[in-house]
Design an enzyme around this catalytic site. Structure first.
Site: not given
Ligand code: 13P
Length: 260
Positions: A11-13, A101, A181, A241-242
């Site tokens: 998930n690149w956000k 989020e 995160g 995510g990250g």
């Molecule tokens: P992180 O891996 O950055 O903690 O994010 C997790 C996330 O929200 C994936 O959707």
């Protein structure tokens, strides 16, 4: 026991641009050969404007790509929304729904998340539905109540007989909000307990494919902790995510899932 092929989704956000995306796509293409993809399903979810770029770079690789959200509505006067039909039109195979989020920042409710699941089902878009408790909810002993409520809404959509999705296209992601995160990952035991609870709840609510449903863990998954999380019986991969923005890290996590 039902065999579930591990799935890792990035998930690149709201990150990336054309140039950096191209570098990431190039690295994924070069590394994830057919052999590893036969053992792990990989999905990359960039922001909407880059879905076409994902299609161009990943279309012939076996790496799937998906959106980070979808509208509750089929079409019409919903400025800023993107419908499930539009995703299908682009060849997009997956959509994340109900990310914390969006629940927190956009005030998305369980009912809206369920409506998004239904939209994906109507159009045959694979769904990655996110659930998870906040730190306050965990510390006050409400984890199961929160997860139960969130799963119930999703299950109510999944049992709709009009538009069943094949079990392999229904994925849940347990993402404790306190782990997203923050660098504070859930222990494998905490993740396993939550995943087991979610699977049992899906079954209790009448979803007949609970045993075949992949449940991903998300929240500070890194190359160093991925293997121990994926080793748990009910952890079927990760929503990343990250670390999904760093090619070597994402690839290492995919490999950890492939051997789990
Ligand atoms: P992180 O891996 O950055 O903690 O994010 C997790 C996330 O929200 C994936 O959707």
């Amino acid at each position: 026991m039902t065999a579930r092929k591990p799935l890792v989704a990035g998930n690149w956000k709201m990150n990336g641009d054309i140039v950096s995306n191209e570098q990431l796509f190039t690295a994924l293409r070069a590394d994830l050969g057919r052999a590893s993809l036969s053992q792990v399903e990989v999905v990359v979810c960039p922001p909407y404007p880059y879905l076409g770029q994902a299609a161009a770079w990943l279309g012939d690789t076996g790496i799937a790509w998906g959106a980070q959200d979808v509208s509750t509505q089929p079409n019409g006067a919903y400025t800023g929304d993107v419908s499930a039909a539009m995703l299908v039109d682009l060849g997009c195979q997956w959509a994340i729904v109900g990310h914390s989020e969006r629940r927190q920042l956009a005030g998305e409710t369980d009912q809206q998340v369920a409506a998004k699941v239904s939209m994906c089902m109507t159009r045959g878009v694979g769904v990655i539905a996110c659930i998870g408790e906040t730190l306050e909810e965990r510390e006050s002993g409400h984890t199961e109540a929160v997860l139960g409520r969130q799963v119930d809404a999703i299950a109510a959509a999944l049992v709709d007989p009009a538009h069943p999705l094949p079990p392999g296209r229904v994925v849940l992601a347990y993402e404790p909000v306190w782990a997203i995160g923050t660098g504070r990952t859930a222990s494998p035991e905490i993740a396993q307990a939550a995943h087991r609870f979610v699977r049992e709840r899906l079954a209790q609510r009448g979803y007949g494919h609970a045993g075949a449903t992949r449940i991903l863990y998300g929240g500070s998954v890194k190359p160093g902790n991925a293997a121990s999380l994926f080793a748990m019986a009910d952890v079927d991969g990760g929503l990343i995510g990250g670390a999904s923005l760093v090619a070597d890290d994402f690839l290492a996590i995919c490999r950890a899932a492939a051997v789990a």
